[in-house]
Design a protein around this motif. Sequence first.
Motif, PDB file in Angstrom:
ATOM      1  N   ALA A  58     -50.357 -20.623  13.627  1.00  0.00           N
ATOM      2  CA  ALA A  58     -49.509 -19.523  14.082  1.00  0.00           C
ATOM      3  C   ALA A  58     -48.159 -20.021  14.571  1.00  0.00           C
ATOM      4  N   THR A  59     -48.094 -21.278  14.984  1.00  0.00           N
ATOM      5  CA  THR A  59     -46.834 -21.860  15.456  1.00  0.00           C
ATOM      6  C   THR A  59     -45.767 -21.824  14.372  1.00  0.00           C
ATOM      7  N   LEU A  60     -46.198 -21.909  13.110  1.00  0.00           N
ATOM      8  CA  LEU A  60     -45.252 -21.937  11.998  1.00  0.00           C
ATOM      9  C   LEU A  60     -44.696 -20.569  11.653  1.00  0.00           C
ATOM     10  N   ARG A  61     -45.341 -19.515  12.112  1.00  0.00           N
ATOM     11  CA  ARG A  61     -44.936 -18.163  11.735  1.00  0.00           C
ATOM     12  C   ARG A  61     -44.007 -17.569  12.780  1.00  0.00           C
ATOM     13  N   SER A  62     -42.956 -16.901  12.296  1.00  0.00           N
ATOM     14  CA  SER A  62     -42.022 -16.234  13.194  1.00  0.00           C
ATOM     15  C   SER A  62     -42.651 -14.958  13.716  1.00  0.00           C
ATOM     16  N   ALA A  63     -42.555 -14.749  15.015  1.00  0.00           N
ATOM     17  CA  ALA A  63     -43.113 -13.528  15.593  1.00  0.00           C
ATOM     18  C   ALA A  63     -42.248 -12.324  15.260  1.00  0.00           C
ATOM     19  N   ASP A  64     -40.935 -12.518  15.215  1.00  0.00           N
ATOM     20  CA  ASP A  64     -40.005 -11.422  14.944  1.00  0.00           C
ATOM     21  C   ASP A  64     -38.995 -11.867  13.898  1.00  0.00           C
ATOM     22  N   PRO A  65     -38.560 -10.968  13.036  1.00  0.00           N
ATOM     23  CA  PRO A  65     -37.539 -11.338  12.065  1.00  0.00           C
ATOM     24  C   PRO A  65     -36.209 -11.614  12.752  1.00  0.00           C
ATOM     25  N   VAL A  66     -35.481 -12.593  12.240  1.00  0.00           N
ATOM     26  CA  VAL A  66     -34.159 -12.908  12.775  1.00  0.00           C
ATOM     27  C   VAL A  66     -33.131 -12.098  11.996  1.00  0.00           C
ATOM     28  N   ASN A  67     -32.312 -11.351  12.704  1.00  0.00           N
ATOM     29  CA  ASN A  67     -31.397 -10.410  12.064  1.00  0.00           C
ATOM     30  C   ASN A  67     -30.237 -11.111  11.380  1.00  0.00           C
ATOM     31  N   LEU A  68     -29.691 -10.410  10.385  1.00  0.00           N
ATOM     32  CA  LEU A  68     -28.449 -10.821   9.752  1.00  0.00           C
ATOM     33  C   LEU A  68     -27.297 -10.532  10.719  1.00  0.00           C
ATOM     34  N   PRO A  69     -26.082 -10.949  10.365  1.00  0.00           N
ATOM     35  CA  PRO A  69     -24.948 -10.600  11.225  1.00  0.00           C
ATOM     36  C   PRO A  69     -24.904  -9.101  11.507  1.00  0.00           C
ATOM     37  N   LYS A  70     -24.412  -8.753  12.659  1.00  0.00           N
ATOM     38  CA  LYS A  70     -24.404  -7.364  13.110  1.00  0.00           C
ATOM     39  C   LYS A  70     -23.771  -6.443  12.067  1.00  0.00           C
ATOM     40  N   GLY A  71     -24.460  -5.326  11.801  1.00  0.00           N
ATOM     41  CA  GLY A  71     -23.938  -4.346  10.869  1.00  0.00           C
ATOM     42  C   GLY A  71     -24.356  -4.563   9.431  1.00  0.00           C
ATOM     43  N   MET A  72     -25.101  -5.656   9.148  1.00  0.00           N
ATOM     44  CA  MET A  72     -25.543  -5.938   7.792  1.00  0.00           C
ATOM     45  C   MET A  72     -27.043  -5.703   7.685  1.00  0.00           C
ATOM     46  N   SER A  73     -27.482  -5.189   6.538  1.00  0.00           N
ATOM     47  CA  SER A  73     -28.910  -4.958   6.317  1.00  0.00           C
ATOM     48  C   SER A  73     -29.400  -5.834   5.177  1.00  0.00           C
ATOM     49  N   GLN A  74     -30.676  -6.194   5.225  1.00  0.00           N
ATOM     50  CA  GLN A  74     -31.240  -7.025   4.169  1.00  0.00           C
ATOM     51  C   GLN A  74     -31.247  -6.291   2.835  1.00  0.00           C
ATOM     52  N   GLU A  75     -31.500  -4.973   2.864  1.00  0.00           N
ATOM     53  CA  GLU A  75     -31.534  -4.201   1.627  1.00  0.00           C
ATOM     54  C   GLU A  75     -30.177  -4.217   0.925  1.00  0.00           C
ATOM     55  N   SER A  76     -29.104  -4.027   1.695  1.00  0.00           N
ATOM     56  CA  SER A  76     -27.764  -4.041   1.102  1.00  0.00           C
ATOM     57  C   SER A  76     -27.410  -5.435   0.601  1.00  0.00           C
ATOM     58  N   LEU A  77     -27.797  -6.446   1.363  1.00  0.00           N
ATOM     59  CA  LEU A  77     -27.517  -7.818   0.947  1.00  0.00           C
ATOM     60  C   LEU A  77     -28.229  -8.130  -0.359  1.00  0.00           C
ATOM     61  N   ASP A  78     -29.498  -7.714  -0.481  1.00  0.00           N
ATOM     62  CA  ASP A  78     -30.248  -7.937  -1.714  1.00  0.00           C
ATOM     63  C   ASP A  78     -29.569  -7.240  -2.891  1.00  0.00           C
ATOM     64  N   ALA A  79     -29.031  -6.049  -2.644  1.00  0.00           N
ATOM     65  CA  ALA A  79     -28.357  -5.298  -3.708  1.00  0.00           C
ATOM     66  C   ALA A  79     -27.089  -6.006  -4.160  1.00  0.00           C
ATOM     67  N   VAL A  80     -26.336  -6.559  -3.221  1.00  0.00           N
ATOM     68  CA  VAL A  80     -25.122  -7.300  -3.568  1.00  0.00           C
ATOM     69  C   VAL A  80     -25.484  -8.561  -4.351  1.00  0.00           C
ATOM     70  N   CYS A  81     -26.530  -9.256  -3.919  1.00  0.00           N
ATOM     71  CA  CYS A  81     -26.988 -10.455  -4.636  1.00  0.00           C
ATOM     72  C   CYS A  81     -27.362 -10.106  -6.071  1.00  0.00           C
ATOM     73  N   ALA A  82     -28.106  -9.001  -6.249  1.00  0.00           N
ATOM     74  CA  ALA A  82     -28.517  -8.590  -7.587  1.00  0.00           C
ATOM     75  C   ALA A  82     -27.305  -8.240  -8.444  1.00  0.00           C
ATOM     76  N   SER A  83     -26.297  -7.627  -7.836  1.00  0.00           N
ATOM     77  CA  SER A  83     -25.087  -7.269  -8.569  1.00  0.00           C
ATOM     78  C   SER A  83     -24.367  -8.506  -9.099  1.00  0.00           C
ATOM     79  N   LEU A  84     -24.285  -9.537  -8.268  1.00  0.00           N
ATOM     80  CA  LEU A  84     -23.619 -10.768  -8.717  1.00  0.00           C
ATOM     81  C   LEU A  84     -24.445 -11.522  -9.740  1.00  0.00           C
ATOM     82  N   ARG A  85     -25.765 -11.607  -9.491  1.00  0.00           N
ATOM     83  CA  ARG A  85     -26.634 -12.343 -10.420  1.00  0.00           C
ATOM     84  C   ARG A  85     -26.630 -11.706 -11.801  1.00  0.00           C
ATOM     85  N   GLY A  86     -26.506 -10.383 -11.844  1.00  0.00           N
ATOM     86  CA  GLY A  86     -26.552  -9.694 -13.125  1.00  0.00           C
ATOM     87  C   GLY A  86     -25.221  -9.631 -13.850  1.00  0.00           C
TER      88      GLY A  86
END
Length: 224
Positions: A142-170
């Motif tokens: 359990a020591t290896l597992r994060s108890a809480d997710p660490v946030n991205l910079p303020k105002g950014m969401s993981q979903e939007s970041l994933d979408a931007v990544c997909a846009s560039l990769r494609g």
Amino acid sequence: MIRVLVVEDEPIAADAHVVYVGRVPGFVVAGRAATGADALRRLGRVPVDLVLLDMHLPDLHGLEVVRAMRAAGHHADVIAVTSARDLAVVRAAVSQGIVQYLLKPFVFATFRDKLERYRGYRQQVLDAGSVTGQHEVDRLLATLRSADPVNLPKGMSQESLDAVCASLRGAAAGRSAAEVAAVLGASRVTARRYLEHLADVGLASRHARYGNAGRPEVEYRWTA
């Protein structure tokens, strides 16, 4: 002091990882490699406790590097630092004993959390030597597992970041903030903020695009 080998073929990302390691107490960079073959050579030359390993190297897949490490008798722990989101790769990584899986892009706080948890896990293993029951094994893992997710910079969401990544990769070529914004249905300011974040963490590169007139436009290209 935990000795770390950074294995990453992208120079910007490798530089960032080296700097990040130096900012976490208890860790020191023992070396860096840009290919799987180079990583295996370095493991044979210098003492290494932990390998920060990209899965997509120019000569070998990261999982092949881990198999070669074990076959050669190298017992260093491995943290995968990669943009690979294929669940088959994640499953194979777990089956080969990779202790942590860190997805790009990430911020320093996420990186630090992974290393600090690994440090706690390693210290418990060294101190205990053996366990008296299942509860100690569960607590250790359990020591290896994060108890809480660490946030991205303020105002950014993981979903939007994933979408931007997909846009560039494609994209067959680079894309500007305006072009990414049009794909995502977002504002150009928002798209640029995410693109700049990707460039800062080494997953995208900036290039000048010259048109017929006026100032050159910045375009971003996926580098991972």
